[in-house]
Scaffold this motif. Structure first.
Motif, PDB file in Angstrom:
ATOM      1  N   THR A  21       0.717  -1.136   0.021  1.00 48.94           N
ATOM      2  CA  THR A  21       0.043  -0.049  -0.064  1.00 48.94           C
ATOM      3  C   THR A  21       1.000   1.109   0.021  1.00 48.94           C
ATOM      4  O   THR A  21       0.711   2.305  -0.836  1.00 48.94           O
ATOM      5  N   LEU A  22       1.978   1.351   0.878  1.00 49.97           N
ATOM      6  CA  LEU A  22       2.649   2.500   0.871  1.00 49.97           C
ATOM      7  C   LEU A  22       3.504   2.894  -0.563  1.00 49.97           C
ATOM      8  O   LEU A  22       3.727   3.687  -1.009  1.00 49.97           O
ATOM      9  N   SER A  23       4.029   1.386  -0.961  1.00 56.67           N
ATOM     10  CA  SER A  23       4.839   1.636  -2.289  1.00 56.67           C
ATOM     11  C   SER A  23       3.510   2.135  -3.443  1.00 56.67           C
ATOM     12  O   SER A  23       4.297   2.953  -4.128  1.00 56.67           O
ATOM     13  N   ALA A  24       2.472   1.606  -3.318  1.00 60.47           N
ATOM     14  CA  ALA A  24       1.630   2.142  -4.509  1.00 60.47           C
ATOM     15  C   ALA A  24       1.239   3.573  -4.235  1.00 60.47           C
ATOM     16  O   ALA A  24       1.073   4.203  -5.314  1.00 60.47           O
ATOM     17  N   ILE A  25       1.158   3.942  -3.012  1.00 55.46           N
ATOM     18  CA  ILE A  25       0.785   5.610  -2.787  1.00 55.46           C
ATOM     19  C   ILE A  25       2.001   6.197  -3.392  1.00 55.46           C
ATOM     20  O   ILE A  25       1.837   7.254  -4.206  1.00 55.46           O
ATOM     21  N   ILE A  26       3.118   5.847  -3.048  1.00 52.27           N
ATOM     22  CA  ILE A  26       4.395   6.533  -3.537  1.00 52.27           C
ATOM     23  C   ILE A  26       4.470   6.475  -5.006  1.00 52.27           C
ATOM     24  O   ILE A  26       4.618   7.550  -5.721  1.00 52.27           O
ATOM     25  N   ARG A  27       4.158   5.434  -5.671  1.00 54.09           N
ATOM     26  CA  ARG A  27       4.145   5.229  -7.265  1.00 54.09           C
ATOM     27  C   ARG A  27       3.329   5.849  -7.885  1.00 54.09           C
ATOM     28  O   ARG A  27       3.373   6.694  -8.863  1.00 54.09           O
ATOM     29  N   ASP A  28       1.884   6.165  -7.372  1.00 56.34           N
ATOM     30  CA  ASP A  28       0.661   6.896  -7.778  1.00 56.34           C
ATOM     31  C   ASP A  28       1.281   8.416  -7.681  1.00 56.34           C
ATOM     32  O   ASP A  28       0.658   9.173  -8.550  1.00 56.34           O
ATOM     33  N   LEU A  29       1.682   8.844  -6.607  1.00 57.00           N
ATOM     34  CA  LEU A  29       1.922  10.224  -6.444  1.00 57.00           C
ATOM     35  C   LEU A  29       3.224  10.773  -6.944  1.00 57.00           C
ATOM     36  O   LEU A  29       3.711  12.012  -7.048  1.00 57.00           O
ATOM     37  N   THR A  30       4.191   9.829  -7.486  1.00 53.51           N
ATOM     38  CA  THR A  30       5.263  10.267  -8.237  1.00 53.51           C
ATOM     39  C   THR A  30       5.203  10.940  -9.557  1.00 53.51           C
ATOM     40  O   THR A  30       4.590  10.715 -10.407  1.00 53.51           O
ATOM     41  N   ALA A  32       6.065  13.527 -12.912  1.00 49.94           N
ATOM     42  CA  ALA A  32       7.117  13.412 -13.717  1.00 49.94           C
ATOM     43  C   ALA A  32       8.229  14.161 -13.764  1.00 49.94           C
ATOM     44  O   ALA A  32       8.301  15.171 -12.622  1.00 49.94           O
ATOM     45  N   PRO A  33       9.483  14.037 -14.467  1.00 48.96           N
ATOM     46  CA  PRO A  33      10.710  14.134 -14.015  1.00 48.96           C
ATOM     47  C   PRO A  33      10.335  15.952 -13.932  1.00 48.96           C
ATOM     48  O   PRO A  33       9.706  16.409 -15.232  1.00 48.96           O
ATOM     49  N   GLY A  34      10.934  17.020 -13.332  1.00 48.77           N
ATOM     50  CA  GLY A  34      11.009  18.020 -13.400  1.00 48.77           C
ATOM     51  C   GLY A  34       9.805  18.709 -12.365  1.00 48.77           C
ATOM     52  O   GLY A  34      10.050  19.958 -12.402  1.00 48.77           O
ATOM     53  N   MET A  35       8.889  17.880 -12.144  1.00 49.30           N
ATOM     54  CA  MET A  35       7.588  18.370 -11.482  1.00 49.30           C
ATOM     55  C   MET A  35       8.082  18.231  -9.983  1.00 49.30           C
ATOM     56  O   MET A  35       8.505  17.373  -9.423  1.00 49.30           O
ATOM     57  N   ARG A  36       7.359  19.112  -9.297  1.00 53.19           N
ATOM     58  CA  ARG A  36       7.716  19.067  -7.844  1.00 53.19           C
ATOM     59  C   ARG A  36       6.684  18.094  -7.202  1.00 53.19           C
ATOM     60  O   ARG A  36       5.418  17.793  -7.673  1.00 53.19           O
ATOM     61  N   HIS A  37       7.073  17.082  -6.424  1.00 56.36           N
ATOM     62  CA  HIS A  37       6.304  16.055  -5.645  1.00 56.36           C
ATOM     63  C   HIS A  37       5.519  16.758  -4.779  1.00 56.36           C
ATOM     64  O   HIS A  37       5.408  17.696  -3.985  1.00 56.36           O
ATOM     65  N   PRO A  38       4.141  16.026  -4.795  1.00 60.58           N
ATOM     66  CA  PRO A  38       3.007  16.559  -3.927  1.00 60.58           C
ATOM     67  C   PRO A  38       3.235  16.320  -2.478  1.00 60.58           C
ATOM     68  O   PRO A  38       2.642  17.263  -1.638  1.00 60.58           O
ATOM     69  N   LEU A  39       4.191  15.433  -1.964  1.00 58.27           N
ATOM     70  CA  LEU A  39       4.351  15.207  -0.562  1.00 58.27           C
ATOM     71  C   LEU A  39       5.650  16.106   0.034  1.00 58.27           C
ATOM     72  O   LEU A  39       6.461  16.408  -0.799  1.00 58.27           O
ATOM     73  N   ARG A  40       5.573  16.589   1.256  1.00 62.99           N
ATOM     74  CA  ARG A  40       6.654  17.299   1.608  1.00 62.99           C
ATOM     75  C   ARG A  40       7.788  16.240   1.886  1.00 62.99           C
ATOM     76  O   ARG A  40       7.827  14.980   2.173  1.00 62.99           O
ATOM     77  N   ASP A  41       8.993  16.856   1.903  1.00 63.42           N
ATOM     78  CA  ASP A  41      10.034  16.117   2.137  1.00 63.42           C
ATOM     79  C   ASP A  41      10.139  15.240   3.430  1.00 63.42           C
ATOM     80  O   ASP A  41      10.496  14.060   3.542  1.00 63.42           O
ATOM     81  N   ALA A  42       9.696  15.650   4.399  1.00 65.98           N
ATOM     82  CA  ALA A  42       9.612  15.010   5.580  1.00 65.98           C
ATOM     83  C   ALA A  42       8.499  13.759   5.560  1.00 65.98           C
ATOM     84  O   ALA A  42       8.813  12.861   6.191  1.00 65.98           O
ATOM     85  N   THR A  43       7.357  14.076   4.921  1.00 62.76           N
ATOM     86  CA  THR A  43       6.461  12.782   4.530  1.00 62.76           C
ATOM     87  C   THR A  43       7.121  11.737   3.783  1.00 62.76           C
ATOM     88  O   THR A  43       6.921  10.609   4.218  1.00 62.76           O
ATOM     89  N   GLU A  45      10.373  11.081   3.750  1.00 61.30           N
ATOM     90  CA  GLU A  45      11.399  10.431   4.557  1.00 61.30           C
ATOM     91  C   GLU A  45      10.664   9.561   5.519  1.00 61.30           C
ATOM     92  O   GLU A  45      11.004   8.484   5.957  1.00 61.30           O
ATOM     93  N   ASP A  46       9.618   9.926   6.215  1.00 61.86           N
ATOM     94  CA  ASP A  46       8.665   8.973   7.079  1.00 61.86           C
ATOM     95  C   ASP A  46       8.369   7.751   6.470  1.00 61.86           C
ATOM     96  O   ASP A  46       8.401   6.566   6.936  1.00 61.86           O
ATOM     97  N   VAL A  47       7.614   7.953   5.195  1.00 62.60           N
ATOM     98  CA  VAL A  47       7.340   6.676   4.437  1.00 62.60           C
ATOM     99  C   VAL A  47       8.631   5.889   4.337  1.00 62.60           C
ATOM    100  O   VAL A  47       8.482   4.519   4.371  1.00 62.60           O
ATOM    101  N   ARG A  48       9.680   6.532   3.743  1.00 65.86           N
ATOM    102  CA  ARG A  48      10.962   5.454   3.646  1.00 65.86           C
ATOM    103  C   ARG A  48      11.158   5.015   5.021  1.00 65.86           C
ATOM    104  O   ARG A  48      11.743   3.575   4.986  1.00 65.86           O
ATOM    105  N   HIS A  49      11.153   5.535   6.051  1.00 66.27           N
ATOM    106  CA  HIS A  49      11.384   4.916   7.359  1.00 66.27           C
ATOM    107  C   HIS A  49      10.248   3.841   7.654  1.00 66.27           C
ATOM    108  O   HIS A  49      10.962   2.636   8.174  1.00 66.27           O
ATOM    109  N   CYS A  50       9.197   3.931   7.456  1.00 67.57           N
ATOM    110  CA  CYS A  50       8.215   2.744   7.545  1.00 67.57           C
ATOM    111  C   CYS A  50       8.670   1.646   6.779  1.00 67.57           C
ATOM    112  O   CYS A  50       8.707   0.537   7.379  1.00 67.57           O
ATOM    113  N   LEU A  51       8.754   1.899   5.651  1.00 70.60           N
ATOM    114  CA  LEU A  51       9.220   0.964   4.567  1.00 70.60           C
ATOM    115  C   LEU A  51      10.504   0.000   5.047  1.00 70.60           C
ATOM    116  O   LEU A  51      10.575  -1.170   4.868  1.00 70.60           O
ATOM    117  N   LEU A  52      11.471   0.785   5.616  1.00 68.95           N
ATOM    118  CA  LEU A  52      12.618   0.147   6.190  1.00 68.95           C
ATOM    119  C   LEU A  52      12.212  -0.731   7.291  1.00 68.95           C
ATOM    120  O   LEU A  52      12.905  -1.792   7.641  1.00 68.95           O
TER     121      LEU A  52
END
Length: 94
Positions: A21-30, A32-43, A45-52
């Motif tokens: 689920t977390l991977s799908a959310i990130i994949r869906d929200l990623t 296109a190159p050059g565009m700003r990500h809709p999630l904050r950098d802290a968010t 990083e939190d998702v990465r920490h959860c996945l780890l």
């Protein structure tokens, strides 16, 4: 979503569902190159920490069951295999 194997514990099934689920959310929200990500950098990083944490627990449970070498692979990890694009390949005439 595909069902996990039946020999997994309830905890393992929960971990798999959370990781997918977390991977799908990130994949869906990623974006296109050059565009700003809709999630904050802290968010992100939190998702990465959860996945780890999920990966570490999955690995621990698999080792306790005598199953080795199992772990999720993240898209930003270096790959052991180099993919060669098919575009531009031509077939030799006999």
């Amino acid at each position: 979503m595909t069902e996990p194997p039946n020999d997994l514990t309830e905890e393992q099934q929960i971990l798999i569902a959370m990781r997918k689920t977390l991977s799908a959310i990130i994949r869906d929200l990623t974006p296109a190159p050059g565009m700003r990500h809709p999630l904050r950098d802290a968010t992100i990083e939190d998702v990465r920490h959860c996945l780890l944490l999920i990966a570490a627990r999955e690995r621990d449970l698999a080792q306790r069951q005598g199953r080795g070498g199992e772990r999720p692979h993240f898209t930003d990890e270096p790959q052991a295999v180099e993919l060669v694009p098919m575009a531009g390949l031509t077939r030799k005439a006999n």
